[in-house]
Design a protein around this motif. Structure first.
Motif, PDB file in Angstrom:
ATOM      1  N   SER A   1      11.534   5.556  33.755  1.00 25.65           N
ATOM      2  CA  SER A   1      12.021   5.649  32.623  1.00 25.65           C
ATOM      3  C   SER A   1      11.881   4.866  31.174  1.00 25.65           C
ATOM      4  CB  SER A   1      12.996   4.428  33.674  1.00 25.65           C
ATOM      5  OG  SER A   1      13.951   4.546  34.333  1.00 25.65           O
ATOM      6  N   ASP A   2      10.125   4.925  30.835  1.00 28.00           N
ATOM      7  CA  ASP A   2       9.923   4.785  29.612  1.00 28.00           C
ATOM      8  C   ASP A   2      11.167   5.880  28.232  1.00 28.00           C
ATOM      9  OD1 ASP A   2       8.883   2.796  29.578  1.00 28.00           O
ATOM     10  OD2 ASP A   2       7.529   3.014  28.640  1.00 28.00           O
ATOM     11  N   LYS A   3      12.018   5.687  27.128  1.00 28.95           N
ATOM     12  CA  LYS A   3      12.537   6.653  26.576  1.00 28.95           C
ATOM     13  C   LYS A   3      11.842   7.500  25.773  1.00 28.95           C
ATOM     14  CE  LYS A   3      17.166   6.543  23.960  1.00 28.95           C
ATOM     15  NZ  LYS A   3      18.065   5.882  23.439  1.00 28.95           N
ATOM     16  N   ILE A   4      11.837   8.922  25.793  1.00 31.91           N
ATOM     17  CA  ILE A   4      10.650   9.514  24.753  1.00 31.91           C
ATOM     18  C   ILE A   4      10.503  10.697  24.387  1.00 31.91           C
ATOM     19  CG2 ILE A   4       8.335  10.591  24.965  1.00 31.91           C
ATOM     20  CD1 ILE A   4       7.911   7.948  26.280  1.00 31.91           C
ATOM     21  N   LEU A   5      11.129  10.483  22.874  1.00 29.88           N
ATOM     22  CA  LEU A   5      10.553  12.033  22.190  1.00 29.88           C
ATOM     23  C   LEU A   5       9.985  12.827  22.213  1.00 29.88           C
ATOM     24  CD1 LEU A   5      12.815  13.472  20.179  1.00 29.88           C
ATOM     25  CD2 LEU A   5      12.100  12.079  18.734  1.00 29.88           C
ATOM     26  N   GLU A   6       9.764  14.138  22.154  1.00 33.88           N
ATOM     27  CA  GLU A   6       9.239  15.020  21.905  1.00 33.88           C
ATOM     28  C   GLU A   6       9.391  16.021  20.771  1.00 33.88           C
ATOM     29  OE1 GLU A   6       6.923  18.594  25.271  1.00 33.88           O
ATOM     30  OE2 GLU A   6       9.095  18.245  25.071  1.00 33.88           O
ATOM     31  N   ILE A   7       8.046  16.169  20.363  1.00 39.19           N
ATOM     32  CA  ILE A   7       8.825  17.054  18.531  1.00 39.19           C
ATOM     33  C   ILE A   7       7.972  18.131  18.759  1.00 39.19           C
ATOM     34  CG2 ILE A   7       8.741  17.412  16.363  1.00 39.19           C
ATOM     35  CD1 ILE A   7      10.464  14.906  17.242  1.00 39.19           C
TER      36      ILE A   7
END
Length: 213
Positions: free
Chosen positions: A81-87
């Protein structure tokens, strides 16, 4: 496309390989061991899908070496449930690893050809990111911030300030920084303006593209 016992056997060998190189996070190894990497590659490279190497995909980009994917993911220290941003969505393989580990994934891709292909393909094989975005990774995704983790899967000539700003306190940014060769760099946000920096040796990535429009 099929995922066979032979593929599973090759994945098990791949897990042994990256484990021998120092990856210890069981959740990362479990994701690498269960995701059919051959689904993410052109048919001409299928025989190489479980070698620990990067390979070309569309739009002059690459699918990262599994060890590199595992290394970056391990540095993020993901919990479900961690909110992760992938670039840099790219082939979607790293995205799938993050999804498999239970992260809520927001991913930005700069190449329209790849964005169209991957945004259709990932849900089809059962990996559902919260959001796949066509856009400029240098700007991050302010409307969804803050993030527990941000992972950059292309070589950045410098660290974009918006990405640091979009980390929550305690959050981690994993980014390869440099021109020809990149230094894998981890920033941990300790306070509103306080970041701890760690460096982890040299890697090679395709360059991170800026939106020139």
């Amino acid at each position: 496309m099929k995922d066979t016992l032979k593929h599973q056997g090759l994945r098990n060998k791949l897990v042994e390989t990256i484990s021998a190189k120092g990856i210890t996070d069981e959740n990362v190894l479990g994701a690498i061991g269960s995701i059919p990497r051959h689904f993410f590659m052109d048919s001409g490279f299928l025989d190489y899908a479980y070698q620990d190497k990067a390979f070309p995909i569309a739009a002059d980009q690459t699918i990262s070496q599994p060890y590199t994917v595992a290394f970056q993911t391990e540095l993020l220290q993901i919990k479900p449930s961690d909110k992760i941003l992938e670039i840099g969505t790219g082939s979607g393989y790293q995205t799938a690893v993050l999804c498999k580990m239970g992260a809520k994934v927001y991913s930005i891709e700069r190449q329209h050809e790849l964005f169209k292909k991957t945004s259709k393909f990932l849900p089809k094989i059962g990996y559902r990111a919260k959001k796949l975005i066509f856009g400029d990774g240098y700007k991050g995704l302010p409307e969804e911030a803050p993030f527990k983790g941000i992972i950059v899967t292309a070589g950045a000539p410098f660290v974009p300030k918006p990405l640091l700003a979009q980390l929550e306190v305690g959050g981690r940014l994993v980014i390869p920084v440099g021109q020809e060769v990149q230094t894998m760099t981890l920033f941990i946000r300790k306070g509103p303006k306080d970041f701890e920096k760690h460096e982890f040796g040299d890697f090679r990535f395709v360059p991170m593209l800026e939106d020139k429009n």
